[in-house]
Write a protein that holds these residues in place. Structure first.
Motif, PDB file in Angstrom:
ATOM      1  N   SER A 230      -6.440 -11.768  22.198  1.00  0.00           N
ATOM      2  CA  SER A 230      -5.807 -12.459  21.077  1.00  0.00           C
ATOM      3  C   SER A 230      -4.839 -11.578  20.297  1.00  0.00           C
ATOM      4  CB  SER A 230      -6.873 -12.993  20.119  1.00  0.00           C
ATOM      5  OG  SER A 230      -7.598 -11.910  19.534  1.00  0.00           O
ATOM      6  N   GLY A 231      -4.907 -10.264  20.518  1.00  0.00           N
ATOM      7  CA  GLY A 231      -4.086  -9.339  19.732  1.00  0.00           C
ATOM      8  C   GLY A 231      -4.616  -9.091  18.341  1.00  0.00           C
ATOM      9  N   VAL A 232      -5.860  -9.497  18.075  1.00  0.00           N
ATOM     10  CA  VAL A 232      -6.442  -9.370  16.731  1.00  0.00           C
ATOM     11  C   VAL A 232      -7.214  -8.059  16.619  1.00  0.00           C
ATOM     12  CG1 VAL A 232      -8.108 -10.333  15.094  1.00  0.00           C
ATOM     13  CG2 VAL A 232      -6.583 -11.861  16.369  1.00  0.00           C
ATOM     14  N   LEU A 233      -7.000  -7.356  15.521  1.00  0.00           N
ATOM     15  CA  LEU A 233      -7.773  -6.177  15.168  1.00  0.00           C
ATOM     16  C   LEU A 233      -8.705  -6.541  14.017  1.00  0.00           C
ATOM     17  CD1 LEU A 233      -8.172  -3.022  15.441  1.00  0.00           C
ATOM     18  CD2 LEU A 233      -6.605  -2.851  13.500  1.00  0.00           C
ATOM     19  N   PHE A 234      -9.998  -6.333  14.211  1.00  0.00           N
ATOM     20  CA  PHE A 234     -10.984  -6.517  13.150  1.00  0.00           C
ATOM     21  C   PHE A 234     -11.173  -5.152  12.502  1.00  0.00           C
ATOM     22  CE2 PHE A 234     -11.677  -9.557  16.531  1.00  0.00           C
ATOM     23  CZ  PHE A 234     -11.748 -10.763  15.851  1.00  0.00           C
ATOM     24  N   ALA A 235     -10.574  -4.986  11.316  1.00  0.00           N
ATOM     25  CA  ALA A 235     -10.440  -3.657  10.725  1.00  0.00           C
ATOM     26  C   ALA A 235     -11.567  -3.299   9.765  1.00  0.00           C
ATOM     27  CB  ALA A 235      -9.094  -3.544  10.006  1.00  0.00           C
ATOM     28  N   GLY A 236     -12.430  -4.252   9.423  1.00  0.00           N
ATOM     29  CA  GLY A 236     -13.391  -3.957   8.371  1.00  0.00           C
ATOM     30  C   GLY A 236     -12.636  -3.551   7.111  1.00  0.00           C
ATOM     31  N   ASP A 237     -13.211  -2.659   6.333  1.00  0.00           N
ATOM     32  CA  ASP A 237     -12.576  -2.272   5.073  1.00  0.00           C
ATOM     33  C   ASP A 237     -11.538  -1.165   5.235  1.00  0.00           C
ATOM     34  OD1 ASP A 237     -14.032  -4.185   3.830  1.00  0.00           O
ATOM     35  OD2 ASP A 237     -15.197  -2.845   2.550  1.00  0.00           O
ATOM     36  N   LEU A 238     -11.119  -0.908   6.459  1.00  0.00           N
ATOM     37  CA  LEU A 238      -9.932  -0.074   6.624  1.00  0.00           C
ATOM     38  C   LEU A 238      -8.693  -0.814   6.124  1.00  0.00           C
ATOM     39  CD1 LEU A 238     -10.612   1.480  10.127  1.00  0.00           C
ATOM     40  CD2 LEU A 238     -10.559   2.701   7.942  1.00  0.00           C
ATOM     41  N   VAL A 269      -4.345  -8.762  11.973  1.00  0.00           N
ATOM     42  CA  VAL A 269      -5.514  -8.010  11.544  1.00  0.00           C
ATOM     43  C   VAL A 269      -6.407  -8.890  10.672  1.00  0.00           C
ATOM     44  CG1 VAL A 269      -4.342  -7.060   9.509  1.00  0.00           C
ATOM     45  CG2 VAL A 269      -6.318  -5.864  10.473  1.00  0.00           C
ATOM     46  N   VAL A 270      -7.703  -8.768  10.875  1.00  0.00           N
ATOM     47  CA  VAL A 270      -8.691  -9.374   9.981  1.00  0.00           C
ATOM     48  C   VAL A 270      -9.185  -8.266   9.063  1.00  0.00           C
ATOM     49  CG1 VAL A 270     -10.968 -10.433   9.815  1.00  0.00           C
ATOM     50  CG2 VAL A 270      -9.389 -11.141  11.628  1.00  0.00           C
ATOM     51  N   PRO A 271      -8.882  -8.341   7.763  1.00  0.00           N
ATOM     52  CA  PRO A 271      -9.330  -7.305   6.830  1.00  0.00           C
ATOM     53  C   PRO A 271     -10.801  -7.490   6.482  1.00  0.00           C
ATOM     54  CG  PRO A 271      -8.186  -9.014   5.622  1.00  0.00           C
ATOM     55  CD  PRO A 271      -8.113  -9.404   7.080  1.00  0.00           C
ATOM     56  N   GLY A 272     -11.369  -6.503   5.826  1.00  0.00           N
ATOM     57  CA  GLY A 272     -12.749  -6.624   5.378  1.00  0.00           C
ATOM     58  C   GLY A 272     -12.906  -7.580   4.219  1.00  0.00           C
ATOM     59  N   HIS A 273     -11.826  -7.759   3.450  1.00  0.00           N
ATOM     60  CA  HIS A 273     -11.809  -8.673   2.307  1.00  0.00           C
ATOM     61  C   HIS A 273     -10.435  -9.323   2.263  1.00  0.00           C
ATOM     62  CE1 HIS A 273     -15.535  -6.930   0.533  1.00  0.00           C
ATOM     63  NE2 HIS A 273     -15.095  -5.838   1.115  1.00  0.00           N
ATOM     64  N   GLY A 275      -7.434 -12.163   3.196  1.00  0.00           N
ATOM     65  CA  GLY A 275      -6.934 -12.745   4.428  1.00  0.00           C
ATOM     66  C   GLY A 275      -7.247 -14.241   4.517  1.00  0.00           C
ATOM     67  N   PRO A 276      -7.933 -14.655   5.603  1.00  0.00           N
ATOM     68  CA  PRO A 276      -8.747 -13.815   6.475  1.00  0.00           C
ATOM     69  C   PRO A 276      -8.020 -13.214   7.670  1.00  0.00           C
ATOM     70  CG  PRO A 276      -9.154 -16.103   6.992  1.00  0.00           C
ATOM     71  CD  PRO A 276      -8.197 -16.099   5.838  1.00  0.00           C
ATOM     72  N   VAL A 277      -6.737 -13.570   7.871  1.00  0.00           N
ATOM     73  CA  VAL A 277      -5.986 -12.931   8.944  1.00  0.00           C
ATOM     74  C   VAL A 277      -4.587 -12.653   8.428  1.00  0.00           C
ATOM     75  CG1 VAL A 277      -5.296 -15.146   9.964  1.00  0.00           C
ATOM     76  CG2 VAL A 277      -5.300 -13.081  11.378  1.00  0.00           C
ATOM     77  N   LEU A 278      -4.069 -11.461   8.748  1.00  0.00           N
ATOM     78  CA  LEU A 278      -2.778 -11.005   8.235  1.00  0.00           C
ATOM     79  C   LEU A 278      -1.902 -10.563   9.401  1.00  0.00           C
ATOM     80  CD1 LEU A 278      -4.187  -8.620   5.461  1.00  0.00           C
ATOM     81  CD2 LEU A 278      -3.437 -10.986   5.128  1.00  0.00           C
ATOM     82  N   PRO A 279      -0.568 -10.635   9.229  1.00  0.00           N
ATOM     83  CA  PRO A 279       0.317 -10.088  10.267  1.00  0.00           C
ATOM     84  C   PRO A 279       0.199  -8.572  10.315  1.00  0.00           C
ATOM     85  CG  PRO A 279       1.580 -10.663   8.313  1.00  0.00           C
ATOM     86  CD  PRO A 279       0.176 -11.168   8.072  1.00  0.00           C
ATOM     87  N   TRP A 280       0.444  -8.005  11.478  1.00  0.00           N
ATOM     88  CA  TRP A 280       0.355  -6.551  11.620  1.00  0.00           C
ATOM     89  C   TRP A 280       1.690  -6.006  12.120  1.00  0.00           C
ATOM     90  CZ3 TRP A 280      -3.006  -3.366   9.672  1.00  0.00           C
ATOM     91  CH2 TRP A 280      -2.985  -2.025  10.080  1.00  0.00           C
ATOM     92  N   PRO A 281       2.184  -4.930  11.493  1.00  0.00           N
ATOM     93  CA  PRO A 281       1.527  -4.064  10.505  1.00  0.00           C
ATOM     94  C   PRO A 281       1.787  -4.438   9.039  1.00  0.00           C
ATOM     95  CG  PRO A 281       3.522  -3.013  11.241  1.00  0.00           C
ATOM     96  CD  PRO A 281       3.416  -4.302  12.023  1.00  0.00           C
ATOM     97  N   ASP A 282       2.575  -5.484   8.813  1.00  0.00           N
ATOM     98  CA  ASP A 282       2.962  -5.808   7.434  1.00  0.00           C
ATOM     99  C   ASP A 282       1.759  -6.096   6.539  1.00  0.00           C
ATOM    100  OD1 ASP A 282       5.515  -5.485   8.290  1.00  0.00           O
ATOM    101  OD2 ASP A 282       6.102  -7.594   8.140  1.00  0.00           O
ATOM    102  N   GLY A 283       0.667  -6.589   7.123  1.00  0.00           N
ATOM    103  CA  GLY A 283      -0.493  -6.915   6.324  1.00  0.00           C
ATOM    104  C   GLY A 283      -1.135  -5.731   5.639  1.00  0.00           C
ATOM    105  N   ALA A 284      -0.841  -4.531   6.136  1.00  0.00           N
ATOM    106  CA  ALA A 284      -1.421  -3.323   5.544  1.00  0.00           C
ATOM    107  C   ALA A 284      -0.500  -2.671   4.517  1.00  0.00           C
ATOM    108  CB  ALA A 284      -1.751  -2.309   6.636  1.00  0.00           C
ATOM    109  N   LEU A 285       0.702  -3.198   4.337  1.00  0.00           N
ATOM    110  CA  LEU A 285       1.655  -2.541   3.434  1.00  0.00           C
ATOM    111  C   LEU A 285       1.171  -2.475   1.984  1.00  0.00           C
ATOM    112  CD1 LEU A 285       5.081  -3.843   4.830  1.00  0.00           C
ATOM    113  CD2 LEU A 285       3.989  -1.608   5.183  1.00  0.00           C
ATOM    114  N   PRO A 286       0.575  -3.536   1.420  1.00  0.00           N
ATOM    115  CA  PRO A 286       0.084  -3.410   0.044  1.00  0.00           C
ATOM    116  C   PRO A 286      -0.985  -2.328  -0.110  1.00  0.00           C
ATOM    117  CG  PRO A 286       0.284  -5.712   0.642  1.00  0.00           C
ATOM    118  CD  PRO A 286       0.471  -4.931   1.904  1.00  0.00           C
TER     119      PRO A 286
END
Length: 344
Positions: A230-238, A269-273, A275-286
């Motif tokens: 699926s191309g999904v990363l389950f990142a937990g609280d990373l 990416v599925v973050p730990g809190h 979302g529940p799903v964000l584009p990658w890598p833009d979802g980690a920019l904040p």
């Protein structure tokens, strides 16, 4: 379908009871469920009132959304654990293969774990092969006993067992006091069956997940899960979204891990809190912006000679409007950052 349940009651509190699920006895008929209970009665819980009995499977109390074929995510509330949410304050996911299911994180109480189990059973009766714990924090691990009873192997990063054992009393006490009453009944600390020290795979049948342990970042026990199909990363609280980040490891380490996270075929990416799903890598920019702000503010405070007591009041304040629960977490993050960076 029928499941085994037991009634748990709070000692000395009339009416403070809840029906708790006991996985491992699911059957298509009442008779088959009762025969399984008779053949192998479950060990009683603390506070259990009466013997286990079989009932029709209840509807799940948690909603999961389908984010990819055979891939589902529940968004936990952006809140502190309390009697209303029962510790449902972090994301939970599961992936279904041809042979079984992998669950990623388990919620902040047994009640939440039971609700997640029932949501999985709405989608499949395949065995739950694994519960993967992304790190040590209680909102992600306290529902684990449900999946252990269901037959899942509990998997975590190397050192997770030690971290949970050391914190078990404080985690259970803290969440027990916040959730309180019957809602927390049956919740215990469950340690991993196996720990991951290097990158390895988990075969669900036609679906192979990659488990990657990380150096100290959000915590000392971070583990991510990648699904190449699926191309999904389950990142937990990373990765955090909406919910204020919580720094319990290394600021510099988290920044490095985040920069390297999800290279290759990751598209979401599925973050730990949140979302529940964000584009990658833009979802980690904040999150990256927040960490960089914390680092810059901390270094300035150190250069200005501010003591820790004064520095925590200014570090990261420009980010206050960008995150829910900011005031609950930022001062502690500032303390961790100050303590780490003062020795640069």
């Amino acid at each position: 379908m029928f499941e085994a349940v037991v009634m748990l009651c709070l000692e000395g509190a009339a009416g403070q009871c809840r029906a708790a699920l006991r996985p491992g006895y699911a059957a298509e008929t009442l008779t088959a469920c009762e025969e399984a209970l008779t053949a192998n009665p479950p060990v009683p819980f603390a506070g259990q009132a009466g013997m286990a009995e079989c009932r029709e499977r209840p509807a799940p109390a948690l909603t999961f959304v389908k984010i990819a074929p055979h891939t589902f995510v529940h968004r936990g509330r952006i809140a502190e654990p309390d009697a209303d949410n029962l510790g449902d304050v972090s994301n939970i996911a599961f992936v279904i293969g041809d042979d079984g299911v992998a669950v990623i994180d388990a919620g902040g109480s047994r009640a939440v774990g039971e609700a997640a189990y029932l949501a999985i059973r709405e989608q499949t009766e395949l065995p739950i092969k694994a519960l993967i714990l992304t790190h040590m924090h209680p909102d992600h691990v306290l529902g684990a006993s449900v999946f252990q009873e269901a037959g899942a192997e509990i998997i975590g990063r190397e050192r997770l067992s030690r971290a949970l054992a050391e914190r078990s009393e404080s985690y259970l006490q803290g969440f027990g006091e916040r959730i309180g009453g019957a809602g927390f009944l049956g919740t215990v600390m469950t340690l991993p069956d196996r720990e991951v020290s290097t990158t390895e795979t988990l075969d669900l049948g036609g679906r192979i997940l990659t488990l990657t342990p990380h150096t100290t970042a959000h915590t000392t026990t971070d583990l991510s899960v990648h699904d190449p199909v699926s191309g999904v990363l389950f990142a937990g609280d990373l990765v955090f979204d909406d919910h204020a980040p919580a720094l319990d490891g290394s600021l510099r380490g988290w920044t490095r891990v985040l920069a390297d996270l999800g290279q290759g075929s990751v598209t979401r990416v599925v973050p730990g809190h949140g979302g529940p799903v964000l584009p990658w890598p833009d979802g980690a920019l904040p999150l990256m912006r927040y960490l960089e702000t914390i680092a810059a503010d901390t270094r300035k405070a150190l250069d200005d000679g501010l003591p820790l007591s004064s520095a925590t009041a200014v570090i990261g304040r420009s980010e206050a409007m960008n995150w829910q629960l900011f005031d609950l977490f930022n001062a502690r993050n500032a303390t961790v950052a100050y303590t780490e960076l003062e020795w640069e």
